[in-house]
Design a protein around this motif. Structure first.
Motif, PDB file in Angstrom:
ATOM      1  N   GLN A 161      -7.482  12.004   2.528  1.00 33.94           N
ATOM      2  CA  GLN A 161      -7.074  11.015   1.526  1.00 33.94           C
ATOM      3  C   GLN A 161      -5.904  11.493   0.673  1.00 33.94           C
ATOM      4  O   GLN A 161      -5.021  10.704   0.335  1.00 33.94           O
ATOM      5  N   GLN A 162      -5.903  12.773   0.314  1.00 33.05           N
ATOM      6  CA  GLN A 162      -4.885  13.254  -0.621  1.00 33.05           C
ATOM      7  C   GLN A 162      -3.597  13.701   0.059  1.00 33.05           C
ATOM      8  O   GLN A 162      -2.515  13.410  -0.434  1.00 33.05           O
TER       9      GLN A 162
ATOM     10  N   ARG B 154      -2.107  10.173   1.126  1.00 38.52           N
ATOM     11  CA  ARG B 154      -1.418  10.258  -0.171  1.00 38.52           C
ATOM     12  C   ARG B 154      -1.906   9.202  -1.155  1.00 38.52           C
ATOM     13  O   ARG B 154      -1.129   8.497  -1.783  1.00 38.52           O
TER      14      ARG B 154
ATOM     15  N   HIS C   6      -8.352   7.596  -4.994  1.00 41.55           N
ATOM     16  CA  HIS C   6      -9.254   8.310  -4.098  1.00 41.55           C
ATOM     17  C   HIS C   6     -10.560   7.528  -3.957  1.00 41.55           C
ATOM     18  O   HIS C   6     -11.152   7.106  -4.946  1.00 41.55           O
TER      19      HIS C   6
ATOM     20  N   LEU D 158      -5.281  10.803  -7.039  1.00 42.06           N
ATOM     21  CA  LEU D 158      -6.627  10.880  -7.608  1.00 42.06           C
ATOM     22  C   LEU D 158      -7.152   9.522  -8.069  1.00 42.06           C
ATOM     23  O   LEU D 158      -8.343   9.233  -7.955  1.00 42.06           O
TER      24      LEU D 158
END
Length: 187
Positions: free
Chosen positions: A35-36, A40, A46, A43
């Motif tokens: 996800q990060q 991308r 997410h 937070l």
């Protein structure tokens, strides 16, 4: 090093529990990385529910099933020679992997609210690509795993591979789950 020794002690005292928790932790980490770093999301965007789903799948399905499979496989084909490792890999990839993916993908769909009809359609659509993708990576990983890694650590390289390989690509199980989550909103 102290953390590694603590892990080894815990693994020796409670192998099943530690392997299951390790699988869940690494699958959760794989989803966070996906996800990060790949998607991308940041937070704020997410999907925590998706990460919790991955951790739950690791603890409740992947860890117990893969850990149990490795024990059965080691009893069925004892030994650690190159030939034994090759036999294990062939049985693992020829028999277990197709069944595992055929269970994992619909389980993800069911956990995320797909109807039985939609789940079946999604499985028919995605299963061939998922299995082909599996064969790009896992035979080599499993051959090394069965040849080099003692049974009680064997699930760790497999779970770690879910997080780290292939370089620059989404972690495999998180990516596959993410594809199945495209139809659902977990927030």
């Amino acid at each position: 090093m102290a953390l590694w020794r603590a892990y080894q002690r815990a693994l020796a005292a409670h192998p099943w529990k530690v392997q299951v928790l390790t699988a869940g932790s690494l699958m959760g980490l794989g989803d966070i990385i996906s996800q990060q770093l790949v998607e991308r999301r940041g937070l704020q965007e997410h999907q925590r529910g998706r990460t919790l789903t991955m951790m739950s799948l690791g603890c409740g399905f992947v860890g117990p099933v893969v850990g149990g499979w490795y024990k059965v496989l080691d009893r069925f084909i004892p030994g650690t020679t190159k030939v034994d490792a090759l036999k294990k890999m062939m049985l693992d990839q020829g028999g277990f992997a197709p069944c595992f993916l055929g269970c994992f993908l619909p389980l993800v769909g069911a956990l995320n609210g797909l109807s039985a009809k939609d789940n079946w359609a999604k499985l028919q659509q995605d299963y061939p690509d998922a299995l082909i993708t599996n064969y790009y990576l896992w035979p080599a990983v499993q051959l090394a795993n069965f040849y080099l890694v003692p049974l009680h650590y064997r699930e760790d390289p497999a779970s770690t591979t879910l997080v780290s390989i292939p370089p620059g690509a989404p972690p495999l199980m998180a990516y596959l789950e993410g594809q199945w989550l495209g139809c659902c909103s977990l927030g």
